[in-house]
Design a protein around this motif. Sequence first.
Motif, PDB file in Angstrom:
ATOM      1  N   PHE A   1     -15.156  56.941  10.395  1.00 52.93           N
ATOM      2  CA  PHE A   1     -14.585  56.698  11.729  1.00 52.93           C
ATOM      3  C   PHE A   1     -14.714  55.231  12.127  1.00 52.93           C
ATOM      4  CE2 PHE A   1     -15.308  55.991  16.229  1.00 52.93           C
ATOM      5  CZ  PHE A   1     -14.115  56.465  16.764  1.00 52.93           C
ATOM      6  N   MET A   2     -15.908  54.668  11.967  1.00 55.28           N
ATOM      7  CA  MET A   2     -16.146  53.291  12.402  1.00 55.28           C
ATOM      8  C   MET A   2     -15.254  52.314  11.622  1.00 55.28           C
ATOM      9  SD  MET A   2     -18.528  53.547  14.785  1.00 55.28           S
ATOM     10  CE  MET A   2     -19.505  52.053  14.972  1.00 55.28           C
ATOM     11  N   SER A   3     -15.067  52.558  10.325  1.00 52.83           N
ATOM     12  CA  SER A   3     -14.249  51.664   9.499  1.00 52.83           C
ATOM     13  C   SER A   3     -12.790  51.688   9.948  1.00 52.83           C
ATOM     14  CB  SER A   3     -14.346  52.086   8.026  1.00 52.83           C
ATOM     15  OG  SER A   3     -15.685  52.011   7.577  1.00 52.83           O
ATOM     16  N   VAL A   4     -12.254  52.897  10.160  1.00 54.80           N
ATOM     17  CA  VAL A   4     -10.854  53.018  10.566  1.00 54.80           C
ATOM     18  C   VAL A   4     -10.659  52.473  11.984  1.00 54.80           C
ATOM     19  CG1 VAL A   4      -8.937  54.608  10.941  1.00 54.80           C
ATOM     20  CG2 VAL A   4     -10.531  55.002   9.053  1.00 54.80           C
ATOM     21  N   ALA A   5     -11.631  52.729  12.864  1.00 55.92           N
ATOM     22  CA  ALA A   5     -11.531  52.258  14.252  1.00 55.92           C
ATOM     23  C   ALA A   5     -11.416  50.742  14.306  1.00 55.92           C
ATOM     24  CB  ALA A   5     -12.742  52.729  15.044  1.00 55.92           C
ATOM     25  N   GLN A   6     -12.167  50.064  13.440  1.00 54.79           N
ATOM     26  CA  GLN A   6     -12.122  48.602  13.407  1.00 54.79           C
ATOM     27  C   GLN A   6     -10.743  48.115  12.960  1.00 54.79           C
ATOM     28  OE1 GLN A   6     -14.979  46.819  10.767  1.00 54.79           O
ATOM     29  NE2 GLN A   6     -14.769  44.798  11.669  1.00 54.79           N
ATOM     30  N   VAL A   7     -10.187  48.763  11.933  1.00 50.46           N
ATOM     31  CA  VAL A   7      -8.871  48.370  11.423  1.00 50.46           C
ATOM     32  C   VAL A   7      -7.774  48.632  12.451  1.00 50.46           C
ATOM     33  CG1 VAL A   7      -7.118  48.873   9.670  1.00 50.46           C
ATOM     34  CG2 VAL A   7      -9.531  48.730   9.019  1.00 50.46           C
TER      35      VAL A   7
ATOM     36  N   THR B   1     -15.491  69.758  22.616  1.00 50.25           N
ATOM     37  CA  THR B   1     -14.511  69.651  23.703  1.00 50.25           C
ATOM     38  C   THR B   1     -14.275  68.192  24.068  1.00 50.25           C
ATOM     39  OG1 THR B   1     -15.277  71.777  24.556  1.00 50.25           O
ATOM     40  CG2 THR B   1     -13.963  70.418  26.036  1.00 50.25           C
ATOM     41  N   ALA B   2     -15.344  67.392  24.056  1.00 56.05           N
ATOM     42  CA  ALA B   2     -15.246  65.983  24.447  1.00 56.05           C
ATOM     43  C   ALA B   2     -14.324  65.213  23.504  1.00 56.05           C
ATOM     44  CB  ALA B   2     -16.634  65.346  24.456  1.00 56.05           C
ATOM     45  N   LEU B   3     -14.474  65.453  22.173  1.00 55.85           N
ATOM     46  CA  LEU B   3     -13.631  64.752  21.209  1.00 55.85           C
ATOM     47  C   LEU B   3     -12.166  65.187  21.323  1.00 55.85           C
ATOM     48  CD1 LEU B   3     -15.806  64.625  17.943  1.00 55.85           C
ATOM     49  CD2 LEU B   3     -15.289  62.779  19.539  1.00 55.85           C
ATOM     50  N   LYS B   4     -11.952  66.498  21.536  1.00 51.78           N
ATOM     51  CA  LYS B   4     -10.584  66.987  21.713  1.00 51.78           C
ATOM     52  C   LYS B   4      -9.907  66.302  22.902  1.00 51.78           C
ATOM     53  CE  LYS B   4     -11.262  71.636  19.791  1.00 51.78           C
ATOM     54  NZ  LYS B   4     -11.344  73.079  20.128  1.00 51.78           N
ATOM     55  N   LYS B   5     -10.662  66.155  23.971  1.00 51.98           N
ATOM     56  CA  LYS B   5     -10.120  65.533  25.184  1.00 51.98           C
ATOM     57  C   LYS B   5      -9.759  64.070  24.922  1.00 51.98           C
ATOM     58  CE  LYS B   5     -11.177  64.912  30.086  1.00 51.98           C
ATOM     59  NZ  LYS B   5     -12.187  65.135  31.162  1.00 51.98           N
ATOM     60  N   MET B   6     -10.642  63.348  24.209  1.00 51.88           N
ATOM     61  CA  MET B   6     -10.376  61.940  23.882  1.00 51.88           C
ATOM     62  C   MET B   6      -9.117  61.804  23.034  1.00 51.88           C
ATOM     63  SD  MET B   6     -14.083  60.321  22.931  1.00 51.88           S
ATOM     64  CE  MET B   6     -15.478  60.418  24.043  1.00 51.88           C
TER      65      MET B   6
ATOM     66  N   ASP C   1      -5.622  59.674  24.063  1.00 51.77           N
ATOM     67  CA  ASP C   1      -5.424  58.364  23.440  1.00 51.77           C
ATOM     68  C   ASP C   1      -4.881  58.551  22.021  1.00 51.77           C
ATOM     69  OD1 ASP C   1      -5.742  55.851  22.140  1.00 51.77           O
ATOM     70  OD2 ASP C   1      -7.273  55.278  23.605  1.00 51.77           O
ATOM     71  N   ALA C   2      -3.626  58.103  21.814  1.00 54.17           N
ATOM     72  CA  ALA C   2      -2.982  58.273  20.506  1.00 54.17           C
ATOM     73  C   ALA C   2      -3.710  57.504  19.401  1.00 54.17           C
ATOM     74  CB  ALA C   2      -1.530  57.810  20.590  1.00 54.17           C
ATOM     75  N   THR C   3      -4.305  56.349  19.768  1.00 55.27           N
ATOM     76  CA  THR C   3      -5.024  55.555  18.765  1.00 55.27           C
ATOM     77  C   THR C   3      -6.255  56.308  18.262  1.00 55.27           C
ATOM     78  OG1 THR C   3      -4.308  53.507  19.838  1.00 55.27           O
ATOM     79  CG2 THR C   3      -6.143  53.354  18.292  1.00 55.27           C
ATOM     80  N   ILE C   4      -6.985  56.919  19.184  1.00 54.55           N
ATOM     81  CA  ILE C   4      -8.168  57.702  18.786  1.00 54.55           C
ATOM     82  C   ILE C   4      -7.747  58.847  17.874  1.00 54.55           C
ATOM     83  CG2 ILE C   4     -10.023  59.202  19.608  1.00 54.55           C
ATOM     84  CD1 ILE C   4     -10.194  57.521  22.112  1.00 54.55           C
ATOM     85  N   GLN C   5      -6.648  59.486  18.220  1.00 54.40           N
ATOM     86  CA  GLN C   5      -6.158  60.596  17.395  1.00 54.40           C
ATOM     87  C   GLN C   5      -5.819  60.115  15.988  1.00 54.40           C
ATOM     88  OE1 GLN C   5      -2.721  62.574  18.979  1.00 54.40           O
ATOM     89  NE2 GLN C   5      -2.977  64.362  17.655  1.00 54.40           N
TER      90      GLN C   5
ATOM     91  N   PHE D   1      -9.004  59.366  13.932  1.00 56.33           N
ATOM     92  CA  PHE D   1      -9.651  60.570  13.417  1.00 56.33           C
ATOM     93  C   PHE D   1      -8.852  61.197  12.273  1.00 56.33           C
ATOM     94  CE2 PHE D   1     -12.461  60.742  17.178  1.00 56.33           C
ATOM     95  CZ  PHE D   1     -13.635  61.111  16.541  1.00 56.33           C
ATOM     96  N   GLN D   2      -7.549  61.131  12.340  1.00 50.59           N
ATOM     97  CA  GLN D   2      -6.726  61.683  11.262  1.00 50.59           C
ATOM     98  C   GLN D   2      -6.971  60.941   9.949  1.00 50.59           C
ATOM     99  OE1 GLN D   2      -2.791  61.341  12.938  1.00 50.59           O
ATOM    100  NE2 GLN D   2      -2.846  63.382  13.876  1.00 50.59           N
ATOM    101  N   ILE D   3      -6.995  59.612  10.023  1.00 48.22           N
ATOM    102  CA  ILE D   3      -7.223  58.819   8.808  1.00 48.22           C
ATOM    103  C   ILE D   3      -8.674  58.964   8.344  1.00 48.22           C
ATOM    104  CG2 ILE D   3      -7.192  56.495   7.832  1.00 48.22           C
ATOM    105  CD1 ILE D   3      -5.036  55.775   9.896  1.00 48.22           C
ATOM    106  N   ALA D   4      -9.615  58.997   9.297  1.00 50.91           N
ATOM    107  CA  ALA D   4     -11.036  59.107   8.948  1.00 50.91           C
ATOM    108  C   ALA D   4     -11.329  60.392   8.194  1.00 50.91           C
ATOM    109  CB  ALA D   4     -11.886  59.027  10.217  1.00 50.91           C
TER     110      ALA D   4
END
Length: 539
Positions: A196-202, A232-237, A241-245, A248-251
């Motif tokens: 997650f952290m690696s993809v989030a940075q990119v 539930t918290a992650l689903k809501k995020m 936010d399309a970027t967060i989604q 998570f898909q790539i991660a």
Amino acid sequence: MNELFADIPEAIDNTVEILEKVEFYDIHHAPIYPQIAMKGNSGNVQEQSEYGSLCELVYEKAKQIYGCPLPEEVDERLRFELEVIKENNASSYFLFIQELVVVATEQLDVLVGPGRGSTAGCLVAYCLGITKIDPLKHDLLFERFLCPGHPSMPDIDLDFDEEGRTRIIDWLEQKYGKECCAHIITFARMSARKAFMSVAQVEGLSPSLTNSIGEILYGVNCGLANLIKTSTALKKMMRSDATIQKVFQIAQMLEGTVCDTGLHACGYVISNNPVDDYAPTSMVTASDCNRGICRCVQYDGYHVESTGLVKMDFLCFDKLTQQKAICERIKASRGIDINLDLIPTDDVKTFELFQKGETQGVFLFETEGMRKYLRKLRPTQFGDLVFLNAIYRPGIMNKIPTLIAQKTGRKEIRYAIPCMEKYLHDTYGILVYQEQLMLLSRQIADFSREESYKLRKALGNKKFKELEDLKIKFITGGLKNGYAKSVLMKIWNDWEKSGTYLFNKAHAVCYSWIAYQTAYLKANYPTEFAEVMLSEKQI
């Protein structure tokens, strides 16, 4: 393809030529051992079988230890062990390890540990000097190490002091050639959080949001997909936010993939031929053992032996490094040479140190909890240290108060069947070791060596179907020997409850011996002990 390459038809010809050159082969191979020069009594290399050489050497050493003629118990045990070793085609393995230990101690000034794991249950290894613990003296079982009827490679791990391990590897590379020696690779894989952290940075996710989600992912081992389903918290995020989604898909695709390589802490292989005849190799930086760039087999420790390369475990053990440093200081300051293998096992000062719980800096016995139990137990013999070491662990340490009460006489020791005292006496009536379980199953219900091995494995791994079959065998055998069914059921139920937590006595004896040696040095040479410990803290 013919149409596409109509102008260069030889391209198709080349493809067919490559296909015809493909050679199919199987990477699996029988075990490959380094070649050992076999010598007879005359000192000349003789044409004799590896098994014959092993038998000759073992009996020669056994007579030096036990006298000639050998006691019947020793002779029977050696015959049994050597036959199993022969069945497993492991004679050359033992000869190689024996030569390695002799060279380490006699030529390279390396401190070798007394043994580790189940190897100490092997009388052949003890006679060869590979281990320093007499398995007959401590009721250790060979079949805990290598069981008849279960073909497998023996696994002998060796502990060395820090500098000694480097000397050993240098010697092996000089003797067999660097191309015939190699370390073993390890693979680091993407954790849920790292992915997650690696993809989030990119993807440019804000650092504050990345870190807050990263906190949620600390220690996650159920997988991102499962976490997302239940959080539930992650689903809501993700919905907001399309970027967060997207992150998570790539991660999820990256999670579990190899992200880095390293060097196995102790795994090593030696062959008669270049290692890359059997497995691909690469060069890896070995910064943690000061060896620079090292040749490395690109199969990890779980798969390397399928290629025929036998994985040797050479461990760098800091407690041996400490012992060696203390002995060197004693030699320099007092002119006394100490052989830790020959120190008395009933040294008064050493047991006083244990009884007072003054074991700071003593391997295995330095925690506050252990020191508290030492003061209550007041150990009076080496076996007391062994079982306290074995029982001081989750799942079984709740028995320590009972152990102390029965050891100190405040509680009567009772045995479900009187004959069980033979194997439970040294642990004051409490079942602590896997070896005790195996021996009791033979004594009570006439289990064979193989059946007692299966029982130990089934209890340890909770194999319920196998346990049902073994339970019937145990009850039937016990009834045949005249024991009441109710008593047998009680014993079996107790075994099922505690069997998962029983400890390998062979390992407990070996490492308790290292602890006793260290305590001996502290009790008898406190100045030199303190100097070494203090210098290590400063480093």
